[in-house]
Structures are given as C-alpha cells and as structure tokens.
Design an enzyme around this catalytic site. Structure first.
Site, short mmCIF file in Angstrom:
data_model
loop_
_atom_site.label_atom_id
_atom_site.label_comp_id
_atom_site.label_asym_id
_atom_site.label_seq_id
_atom_site.Cartn_x
_atom_site.Cartn_y
_atom_site.Cartn_z
N ALA A 216 -29.75 14.88 -0.20
CA ALA A 216 -29.89 13.72 -1.09
C ALA A 216 -28.52 13.19 -1.53
O ALA A 216 -28.21 12.01 -1.38
CB ALA A 216 -30.71 14.15 -2.31
N MET A 217 -27.70 14.07 -2.07
CA MET A 217 -26.40 13.64 -2.62
C MET A 217 -25.40 13.32 -1.52
O MET A 217 -24.66 12.33 -1.59
CB MET A 217 -25.84 14.72 -3.54
CG MET A 217 -26.63 14.93 -4.80
SD MET A 217 -26.62 13.49 -5.87
CE MET A 217 -25.02 13.68 -6.64
N GLY A 218 -25.34 14.18 -0.50
CA GLY A 218 -24.39 13.94 0.59
C GLY A 218 -24.63 12.60 1.25
O GLY A 218 -23.68 11.87 1.56
N ASN B 210 -23.77 21.72 -7.98
CA ASN B 210 -24.04 22.39 -9.25
C ASN B 210 -23.87 23.89 -9.12
O ASN B 210 -23.90 24.44 -8.02
CB ASN B 210 -25.48 22.10 -9.69
CG ASN B 210 -25.61 20.73 -10.32
OD1 ASN B 210 -24.64 20.15 -10.80
ND2 ASN B 210 -26.83 20.19 -10.30
N LYS C 154 -21.88 21.96 -17.44
CA LYS C 154 -23.05 21.48 -16.69
C LYS C 154 -23.97 22.64 -16.33
O LYS C 154 -25.19 22.50 -16.37
CB LYS C 154 -22.59 20.74 -15.42
CG LYS C 154 -23.74 20.00 -14.77
CD LYS C 154 -23.34 18.93 -13.80
CE LYS C 154 -24.59 18.18 -13.36
NZ LYS C 154 -24.47 17.61 -12.02
N ASN D 140 -27.90 23.08 -17.14
CA ASN D 140 -28.88 23.34 -16.08
C ASN D 140 -29.60 24.67 -16.30
O ASN D 140 -30.78 24.80 -15.96
CB ASN D 140 -28.18 23.37 -14.71
CG ASN D 140 -27.78 21.99 -14.24
OD1 ASN D 140 -28.39 20.99 -14.62
ND2 ASN D 140 -26.75 21.91 -13.43
N ASN E 46 -33.15 23.23 -16.35
CA ASN E 46 -33.74 23.47 -15.02
C ASN E 46 -34.65 24.68 -15.04
O ASN E 46 -35.77 24.65 -14.52
CB ASN E 46 -32.64 23.70 -13.97
CG ASN E 46 -31.93 22.42 -13.58
OD1 ASN E 46 -31.86 21.49 -14.37
ND2 ASN E 46 -31.39 22.38 -12.39
P1 NAD Z 1 -30.72 18.66 -1.01
O1 NAD Z 1 -31.77 19.70 -1.20
O2 NAD Z 1 -31.17 17.25 -0.90
O3 NAD Z 1 -29.89 19.00 0.31
C1 NAD Z 1 -29.17 20.20 0.40
C2 NAD Z 1 -29.33 20.72 1.83
O4 NAD Z 1 -30.68 21.18 2.02
C3 NAD Z 1 -29.05 19.67 2.91
O5 NAD Z 1 -28.36 20.29 3.95
C4 NAD Z 1 -30.44 19.27 3.32
O6 NAD Z 1 -30.51 18.77 4.65
C5 NAD Z 1 -31.20 20.58 3.19
N1 NAD Z 1 -32.63 20.31 3.06
C6 NAD Z 1 -33.24 19.65 2.05
N2 NAD Z 1 -34.58 19.57 2.29
C7 NAD Z 1 -34.78 20.18 3.48
C8 NAD Z 1 -35.96 20.43 4.27
N3 NAD Z 1 -37.17 20.02 3.86
N4 NAD Z 1 -35.81 21.09 5.43
C9 NAD Z 1 -34.59 21.53 5.84
N5 NAD Z 1 -33.44 21.32 5.14
C10 NAD Z 1 -33.55 20.66 3.97
O7 NAD Z 1 -29.62 18.87 -2.15
P2 NAD Z 1 -28.95 17.79 -3.11
O8 NAD Z 1 -29.96 17.32 -4.09
O9 NAD Z 1 -28.22 16.80 -2.30
O10 NAD Z 1 -27.94 18.72 -3.91
C11 NAD Z 1 -26.67 19.12 -3.42
C12 NAD Z 1 -25.88 19.72 -4.58
O11 NAD Z 1 -25.64 18.69 -5.55
C13 NAD Z 1 -26.63 20.82 -5.33
O12 NAD Z 1 -25.72 21.75 -5.84
C14 NAD Z 1 -27.28 20.08 -6.48
O13 NAD Z 1 -27.58 20.91 -7.58
C15 NAD Z 1 -26.18 19.08 -6.81
N6 NAD Z 1 -26.60 17.86 -7.50
C16 NAD Z 1 -27.73 17.21 -7.11
C17 NAD Z 1 -28.08 16.03 -7.77
C18 NAD Z 1 -29.30 15.22 -7.34
O14 NAD Z 1 -29.65 14.26 -8.03
N7 NAD Z 1 -29.91 15.49 -6.20
C19 NAD Z 1 -27.30 15.57 -8.83
C20 NAD Z 1 -26.13 16.26 -9.18
C21 NAD Z 1 -25.79 17.42 -8.49
#
Ligand code: NAD
Length: 309
Positions: free
Chosen positions: A10-12, A104, A186, A190, A194
C-alpha cells in the site's frame, strides 16, 4: 534519482507513483507475484479520495530478478518482512545506496544495520496512508508528511538530496531532530490503538469511548516509559496519551480501524513483535519488566493462531 521501493504494498506503491510522477526513475520490488504481474501488465491503479481511478505504467520485479543498482532504496515492507527482503536484495546493495525506511515499529534500524553500513541509513515516520485493495491496486485518502533523519547525521551529507527528492514529489518531508524519539512516539501510539482495537474488534472512536480506556492506555505506556528511560531514549507517555486522545474524534481518526486490525481481518501477520513485543523484549534485556506488553503481544499471537495466520 534512481529509486527502488523494496516492499511495494500500500505505502510503497503510493510513494512510488508520486516519486515517478516527479521525474524519478522508480522500480517497485515485491515478493507478491500476482501484484508484480498486475503492475507490469496493466499498470498501477490508484483510487483517489473522490473515487476516480488513475492508472500509471510502472516497472515492478521480484527481488531475485533485480540486478540494477540504485541511488536510494526505500524499504516499505512490514517490519517482520524487512530482514528477508534485505537478504534477497543481496548484490543490489553492493554499491552502498542510501537505504531509508518509514515502516512502523521499533527495531527496523537494527535490522537494516545487519545488511547496510550505518552511515548509509535514514529512518523516520510518516502520516501518509494507503490501502492495498488487490494486486496492482491501491486506494488512498488525504495527504500526509514525513519526518526523517540519518542514523549518523554527521556522516551523511546526502540528506538535502533525499529531502528535495521527497519534497519535489509533494511528500512533505522534514528533518526529525531526534528520530528515535519520533519512532518510539509512533510505536507507543500504535501499541495502544492498534493492539487494543484489534483485540476488541473496534475502531479508534469506540476504543476512546470505553470508560476505562485511560487505564488500558496507561498500562501500556507506563511500561514504554520505564523501558525507554532505561534505554536512554526520549519518550513522554503523557504526550503520547494526548496524541492518542486526539485521534478519537470522528472528524480525525475516530472511524478508522488501525492497520493491525486490517491485517488481522485480511489474515495477514501483524507487526506486534515490533510494537508491544519489542518493548517487552528490550525490557527483559535491560532488567525492566514489561509484563502487560508481553502479554498483549501473546494475545495478538493467539488471535493470529486461531485464524491460522
Ligand atoms: P502492505 O501490507 O500493504 O504491504 C507490505 C508487503 O506485504 C508488500 O510487500 C505487499 O506486497 C505484501 N502483501 C500485502 N498483502 C499481500 C497479499 N495478500 N499477498 C501477498 N503479499 C501481500 O503494507 P503497508 O500498509 O504498505 O505498510 C508498510 C509499512 O508502512 C508498515 O510498517 C506499516 O505499518 C507502515 N505504515 C503503513 C501505513 C498505511 O496507511 N498503510 C501508514 C503508515 C505506516
């Protein structure tokens, strides 16, 4: 700048699309094969606040298929996936790129330092947000900001370049005076919101309406305070409590389910070992007992086990 986003969930993806739109050469690196394939075939779809979809052509790859070198690698895995991702990147790290994380949790810097010289590491926190709606698809709301700092500031002359790259992409980055304090602040928030919202299956506003929310909050943060004091990290439980209380209003975050709740709902592992679990573990090393945080981490793990995660 030539940038890799390692962990393009999501974030990347949200950061990747903004950095590419600002003229950077961006590669998304991720282990979810269906997600990588969807991005490479149909592009990354971003659903905006107003419900409109924006599709951007982007390059995505599995870590083992990447041979390029980069100026900047932004690690946006979940905390527990970071060590594996860095191992998989292997030779991609050999040109000593800047490695930055805004993930996080506490302990990410220690994980990165196992793979990257300390003076190439930048860490911070962000209040941008995003949801991964499916392979090749994110949904985003609102805006955000980033607070970051090099781990060894006096050995890192590149910080202005990193800040400019983020700010040119509209990501609102600024320098954190004390990055460890920002990360712990933070993590404290959390580790209350959380963890309890996940255990009670409630949103932030519903947690804040509990008559005993303050007792529950203080049980976690008093231990955070004791462990942070022993580790000589600046932490102020009262300030974190005020920040938490400010989230309860429905016009801020009251209606929001924290990310750990969303992970559990999607049957994905949580980051609890880098929140309550980390403080319990560090406390044990420093002879400061943190039984409430240890127990909360175990309760989350029990819930994960019941769901087969
Ligand atoms: P995410 O779960 O969207 O992605 C993280 C990884 O998990 C990625 O490599 C993704 O491809 C994989 N993934 C997710 N769902 C999957 C599935 N169904 N099958 C296989 N792989 C899967 O994580 P994120 O929300 O981008 O968070 C990344 C970091 O940023 C974490 O430390 C999070 O706490 C932090 N963060 C997130 C947010 C937010 O709003 N999402 C905000 C601030 C900080």
């Amino acid at each position: 700048m030539k940038i890799a986003i390692a962990g393009a969930g999501a974030m990347g993806c949200r950061f990747g699309v903004k950095l590419q739109n600002a003229g950077n050469d961006v590669t998304l690196i991720d282990n979810w094969a269906d997600h990588v394939a969807a991005i490479n075939t149909t592009g990354l779809t971003v659903t905006a606040d107003d419900g409109t979809d924006h599709v951007t052509a982007m390059t995505a790859a599995a870590p083992q298929d990447v041979t390029d070198h980069f100026d900047l690698i932004i690690l946006f895995t979940k905390a527990m996936q970071m060590d594996h991702m860095l191992t998989e990147l292997g030779d991609v790290l050999s040109n000593q790129p800047v490695v930055l994380t805004l993930a996080n949790g506490i302990g990410n810097i220690e994980t990165i330092e196992k793979h990257v010289p300390k003076n190439r590491v930048v860490a911070g926190t962000t209040i941008w947000s995003s949801s991964l709606t499916g392979p090749g698809h994110i949904t985003v709301t609102g805006t955000g900001s980033i607070s970051l700092q090099a781990i060894v500031p006096n050995e890192f002359p590149d910080l202005p370049d990193v800040l400019n790259t983020f700010n040119d992409a509209g990501l609102n980055a600024s320098v954190a005076e004390d990055v460890l304090a920002a990360i712990w602040k933070k993590a404290g928030l959390n580790s209350v919101l959380n963890t309890y919202c996940t255990l009670f299956d409630c949103n932030i506003g519903e947690f804040g309406a509990l008559p005993n929310w303050r007792t529950l909050n203080d049980a976690v943060l008093d231990e955070f305070q004791a462990v942070a004091d022993a580790a000589k990290i600046h932490f102020d439980a009262q300030t974190v409590t005020e920040l938490i209380a400010a989230q309860f209003d429905p016009t801020t975050n009251g209606g929001h389910y924290p990310s750990m709740h969303q992970d559990m709902a999607k049957h994905r592992p949580t980051e609890v070992d880098f929140l309550n679990g980390y403080v319990a573990k560090l406390g044990a090393q420093l002879n400061v007992s943190a039984p409430i945080n240890a127990n909360l981490a175990q309760q989350i793990h029990a819930k994960e086990s019941l769901l087969g995660i």
